[in-house]
Scaffold this motif. Structure first.
Motif, PDB file in Angstrom:
ATOM      1  N   VAL A 157       0.841  -1.199   0.000  1.00 27.41           N
ATOM      2  CA  VAL A 157       0.000   0.000   0.000  1.00 27.41           C
ATOM      3  C   VAL A 157       0.877   1.250   0.000  1.00 27.41           C
ATOM      4  CG1 VAL A 157      -1.788   1.301   1.236  1.00 27.41           C
ATOM      5  CG2 VAL A 157      -1.920  -1.200   1.098  1.00 27.41           C
ATOM      6  N   ALA A 158       1.957   1.234   0.772  1.00 26.99           N
ATOM      7  CA  ALA A 158       2.882   2.373   0.774  1.00 26.99           C
ATOM      8  C   ALA A 158       3.451   2.610  -0.620  1.00 26.99           C
ATOM      9  CB  ALA A 158       4.011   2.137   1.783  1.00 26.99           C
ATOM     10  N   ASP A 159       3.740   1.545  -1.346  1.00 30.25           N
ATOM     11  CA  ASP A 159       4.251   1.677  -2.714  1.00 30.25           C
ATOM     12  C   ASP A 159       3.209   2.348  -3.616  1.00 30.25           C
ATOM     13  OD1 ASP A 159       6.607   0.455  -1.912  1.00 30.25           O
ATOM     14  OD2 ASP A 159       6.095  -1.509  -2.782  1.00 30.25           O
ATOM     15  N   LEU A 160       1.945   2.008  -3.416  1.00 37.69           N
ATOM     16  CA  LEU A 160       0.882   2.660  -4.196  1.00 37.69           C
ATOM     17  C   LEU A 160       0.779   4.150  -3.845  1.00 37.69           C
ATOM     18  CD1 LEU A 160      -2.125   0.143  -4.244  1.00 37.69           C
ATOM     19  CD2 LEU A 160      -0.862   1.033  -6.207  1.00 37.69           C
ATOM     20  N   LEU A 161       0.873   4.463  -2.562  1.00 39.75           N
ATOM     21  CA  LEU A 161       0.846   5.874  -2.149  1.00 39.75           C
ATOM     22  C   LEU A 161       2.017   6.636  -2.760  1.00 39.75           C
ATOM     23  CD1 LEU A 161      -0.162   5.540   1.602  1.00 39.75           C
ATOM     24  CD2 LEU A 161      -1.408   6.854  -0.110  1.00 39.75           C
ATOM     25  N   LYS A 162       3.186   6.017  -2.739  1.00 38.41           N
ATOM     26  CA  LYS A 162       4.374   6.649  -3.312  1.00 38.41           C
ATOM     27  C   LYS A 162       4.185   6.875  -4.813  1.00 38.41           C
ATOM     28  CE  LYS A 162       8.111   5.157  -1.643  1.00 38.41           C
ATOM     29  NZ  LYS A 162       9.206   4.260  -1.273  1.00 38.41           N
TER      30      LYS A 162
END
Length: 197
Positions: free
Chosen positions: A131-136
């Protein structure tokens, strides 16, 4: 009487009872005796279905983890701009948490004291990282504010979502339905994270 109960008991119903006891007493504070009393069957009947308490824990947290990771394979998580995908994943995460509330509650309470707990914590971190990768990616696309630390935003987002296990009760009078909660979480999070259009 016990024999008749054993004949109708299934691994799924036993798992439901075990999750309730684990959430009430804590995994470490639960014995096989507690589980057999809560299920109304003998300890030997439990061993007919599972190897032991840790297998029940593994099955329970696997159910929660599998539900979360399945979201990432859904079409809405893989198509469109990154911001649309992360909003979709956020909404679905809330929905899965609410649908699997006892199982996700247990997942969020594991502390790493057993091999199964450490495995579950690692899988949670892996999901959070996805999910953090998607936010990034959404920030890199210019759709989310670049002046926010993505790691911190991810932690706060999951803090908001995970807090549902503390207060959400699906049968509560005047309670909220899952669509309403999911939509509110997404709006609160992403109205504050989006760049001005």
């Amino acid at each position: 009487m016990t024999t008749a109960r054993r004949d109708t008991y299934t691994p799924e119903t036993l798992l439901t009872v075990a999750v309730g006891v684990f959430n009430e007493r804590g995994y470490d504070g639960t014995s096989m005796e507690h589980l057999s009393k809560a299920a109304g069957i003998s300890k030997s009947s439990i061993y007919h279905h599972v190897a032991g308490k840790e297998e029940l824990l593994r099955r329970a947290v696997s159910r929660a983890i599998d539900g979360l990771f399945a979201i990432l394979d859904e079409p809405g998580a893989g198509r469109g701009r990154a911001v649309e995908r992360v909003e979709y994943v956020t909404r679905r995460t809330v929905e899965v948490l609410m649908a699997e509330l006892p199982y996700v509650t247990l997942l969020l309470r594991v502390r790493g004291n057993t091999r199964t707990e450490r495995w579950a914590m690692e899988r949670r971190r892996e999901f959070d990282q996805r999910v953090a990768d998607l936010l990034k990616a959404a920030a890199n696309d210019g759709d989310l504010r670049a002046d926010m630390d993505i790691r911190l935003a991810t932690r706060l987002l999951f803090g908001m979502i995970n807090s549902l296990v503390e207060w959400y009760r699906p049968q509560a009078a005047g309670g909220y339905d899952s669509d309403q909660v999911a939509e509110t979480v997404v709006r609160m999070a992403f109205d504050g994270l989006r760049t001005e259009s």
